[in-house]
Design a protein around this motif. Structure first.
Motif, PDB file in Angstrom:
ATOM      1  N   PHE A 130      34.981  29.263  32.457  1.00  0.00           N
ATOM      2  CA  PHE A 130      34.940  29.843  33.797  1.00  0.00           C
ATOM      3  C   PHE A 130      36.271  29.569  34.491  1.00  0.00           C
ATOM      4  O   PHE A 130      36.916  28.540  34.258  1.00  0.00           O
ATOM      5  CB  PHE A 130      33.803  29.245  34.615  1.00  0.00           C
ATOM      6  N   ILE A 131      36.671  30.467  35.364  1.00  0.00           N
ATOM      7  CA  ILE A 131      37.931  30.289  36.089  1.00  0.00           C
ATOM      8  C   ILE A 131      37.896  29.012  36.910  1.00  0.00           C
ATOM      9  O   ILE A 131      38.863  28.245  36.949  1.00  0.00           O
ATOM     10  CB  ILE A 131      38.204  31.507  36.995  1.00  0.00           C
ATOM     11  N   SER A 132      36.765  28.742  37.556  1.00  0.00           N
ATOM     12  CA  SER A 132      36.641  27.556  38.402  1.00  0.00           C
ATOM     13  C   SER A 132      36.708  26.275  37.587  1.00  0.00           C
ATOM     14  O   SER A 132      37.271  25.271  38.044  1.00  0.00           O
ATOM     15  CB  SER A 132      35.330  27.607  39.183  1.00  0.00           C
ATOM     16  N   ILE A 133      36.124  26.290  36.383  1.00  0.00           N
ATOM     17  CA  ILE A 133      36.160  25.094  35.541  1.00  0.00           C
ATOM     18  C   ILE A 133      37.557  24.890  34.971  1.00  0.00           C
ATOM     19  O   ILE A 133      38.047  23.757  34.874  1.00  0.00           O
ATOM     20  CB  ILE A 133      35.104  25.186  34.426  1.00  0.00           C
ATOM     21  N   ALA A 134      38.220  25.991  34.615  1.00  0.00           N
ATOM     22  CA  ALA A 134      39.602  25.878  34.133  1.00  0.00           C
ATOM     23  C   ALA A 134      40.499  25.270  35.202  1.00  0.00           C
ATOM     24  O   ALA A 134      41.427  24.517  34.897  1.00  0.00           O
ATOM     25  CB  ALA A 134      40.120  27.247  33.721  1.00  0.00           C
ATOM     26  N   GLY A 135      40.208  25.569  36.460  1.00  0.00           N
ATOM     27  CA  GLY A 135      41.005  25.044  37.561  1.00  0.00           C
ATOM     28  C   GLY A 135      40.435  23.790  38.187  1.00  0.00           C
ATOM     29  O   GLY A 135      40.792  23.444  39.317  1.00  0.00           O
ATOM     30  N   ASN A 136      39.555  23.109  37.475  1.00  0.00           N
ATOM     31  CA  ASN A 136      38.900  21.928  38.035  1.00  0.00           C
ATOM     32  C   ASN A 136      39.657  20.633  37.758  1.00  0.00           C
ATOM     33  O   ASN A 136      39.624  19.698  38.549  1.00  0.00           O
ATOM     34  CB  ASN A 136      37.480  21.815  37.478  1.00  0.00           C
ATOM     35  N   PHE A 137      40.351  20.578  36.622  1.00  0.00           N
ATOM     36  CA  PHE A 137      40.986  19.333  36.192  1.00  0.00           C
ATOM     37  C   PHE A 137      42.503  19.442  36.306  1.00  0.00           C
ATOM     38  O   PHE A 137      43.075  20.483  35.996  1.00  0.00           O
ATOM     39  CB  PHE A 137      40.613  19.028  34.736  1.00  0.00           C
ATOM     40  N   PRO A 138      43.164  18.352  36.742  1.00  0.00           N
ATOM     41  CA  PRO A 138      44.622  18.364  36.765  1.00  0.00           C
ATOM     42  C   PRO A 138      45.174  18.379  35.340  1.00  0.00           C
ATOM     43  O   PRO A 138      44.519  17.848  34.426  1.00  0.00           O
ATOM     44  CB  PRO A 138      44.969  17.058  37.493  1.00  0.00           C
ATOM     45  N   PRO A 139      46.352  18.979  35.127  1.00  0.00           N
ATOM     46  CA  PRO A 139      47.256  19.602  36.104  1.00  0.00           C
ATOM     47  C   PRO A 139      46.905  21.047  36.463  1.00  0.00           C
ATOM     48  O   PRO A 139      47.501  21.614  37.370  1.00  0.00           O
ATOM     49  CB  PRO A 139      48.599  19.561  35.392  1.00  0.00           C
ATOM     50  N   ALA A 140      45.919  21.632  35.755  1.00  0.00           N
ATOM     51  CA  ALA A 140      45.570  23.030  36.034  1.00  0.00           C
ATOM     52  C   ALA A 140      45.033  23.209  37.452  1.00  0.00           C
ATOM     53  O   ALA A 140      45.233  24.261  38.066  1.00  0.00           O
ATOM     54  CB  ALA A 140      44.535  23.522  35.022  1.00  0.00           C
ATOM     55  N   SER A 141      44.364  22.189  37.988  1.00  0.00           N
ATOM     56  CA  SER A 141      43.794  22.296  39.337  1.00  0.00           C
ATOM     57  C   SER A 141      44.876  22.467  40.391  1.00  0.00           C
ATOM     58  O   SER A 141      44.664  23.155  41.402  1.00  0.00           O
ATOM     59  CB  SER A 141      42.946  21.059  39.648  1.00  0.00           C
ATOM     60  N   CYS A 142      46.036  21.846  40.186  1.00  0.00           N
ATOM     61  CA  CYS A 142      47.146  21.991  41.140  1.00  0.00           C
ATOM     62  C   CYS A 142      47.654  23.432  41.157  1.00  0.00           C
ATOM     63  O   CYS A 142      47.887  24.011  42.233  1.00  0.00           O
ATOM     64  CB  CYS A 142      48.279  21.042  40.773  1.00  0.00           C
ATOM     65  N   ILE A 143      47.817  24.004  39.962  1.00  0.00           N
ATOM     66  CA  ILE A 143      48.266  25.400  39.869  1.00  0.00           C
ATOM     67  C   ILE A 143      47.219  26.327  40.459  1.00  0.00           C
ATOM     68  O   ILE A 143      47.539  27.286  41.180  1.00  0.00           O
ATOM     69  CB  ILE A 143      48.550  25.769  38.406  1.00  0.00           C
TER      70      ILE A 143
END
Length: 260
Positions: free
Chosen positions: A53-66
């Motif tokens: 999921f897009i939200s899960i991909a963006g949940n953990f750093p460093p991806a969350s910062c991007i």
């Protein structure tokens, strides 16, 4: 001579950079081993990896910062696009409430995007999901209303052809929204994630079609002193003579945006 307005570049650039930013988030999360690939089979309890999921991909750093940067910038530029579109058709519609309502709906959807980007799903799930409902629900409604506005306004006699494309995109977007929430409810996570990615890409493609109308429009910032005619992109300063001394009387401070 090429007479296309440079404003036509804004919608496709917005869509392209937002899509690129989201895919960067996906590949960073994939390289970190946080999610499984979109084409893979996913089973619950499969180690430490999650569905893509897009939200899960963006949940953990460093991806969350991007992810936060992408969503915040996308919400801001999306708001600008909505305002420019509102100004473009403002004087060409009889039902102004429809145009105003469309602007308000998309502004709220943009606010939902900031909630999605800044409140991670595993940290503040309720706020994150509320932002998701706002973004997807109001975003789909915005697409349908804009398709109708395109048909009714018919700018430069192109509205009917463009409306067909936008109605088709709106239909696909709505199908993806229904599929996403239905599959999520059935806990079919991989198909749900795939439908979510398709939904977002279709929505960005819809916004990119605004380049068709924007190529005919020029948006200018004008500065006025209230009672006098507009002065374009400048400050109006009047001078008066009193006892051979020149003093400044008035400076204009109000800014207006005009579409032509």
């Amino acid at each position: 001579m090429w007479s296309c307005s440079l404003w036509a570049l804004l919608p496709p650039l917005y869509s392209a950079f937002t899509a690129a930013g989201l895919w960067v988030v996906y590949f960073v999360a994939l390289s970190e081993g946080r999610i499984v690939p979109l084409g893979a089979k996913y089973k619950r309890g499969n180690g430490s990896q999650y569905p893509p999921f897009i939200s899960i991909a963006g949940n953990f750093p460093p991806a969350s910062c991007i992810f936060s940067e992408v969503m915040n910038l996308s919400a801001f530029v999306g708001f600008i696009l909505a305002v420019l579109r509102y100004l473009q058709v403002k004087n060409k519609m009889g039902k102004q409430w429809l145009n105003v309502g469309c602007l308000v709906a998309f502004c709220v959807a943009c606010f939902g995007m900031t909630l999605v980007g800044n409140f991670q799903v595993f940290t503040k799930e309720m706020i994150h999901n509320f932002g998701t409902f706002m973004t997807f629900g109001l975003g789909a409604a915005f697409c349908w209303v804009q398709s109708y506005i395109t048909l009714r306004v018919n700018l430069h006699n192109e509205g009917k052809k463009v409306a067909v494309v936008r109605f088709l995109l709106s239909g696909f977007i709505t199908v993806c929204v229904v599929l996403y929430f239905s599959l999520l409810g059935l806990r079919l996570y991989m198909p749900a994630a795939q439908s979510q990615w398709a939904l977002v890409m279709l929505f960005l493609a819809f916004l990119g079609t605004f380049a068709i109308e924007f190529r005919h429009s020029h948006f200018e910032i004008t500065c006025t002193d209230g009672s006098r005619r507009p002065l374009f992109c400048s400050r109006s300063i009047k001078w008066s003579s009193e006892s051979d001394d020149r003093v400044a009387l008035r400076k204009s401070d109000s800014i207006h945006v005009k579409a032509s």
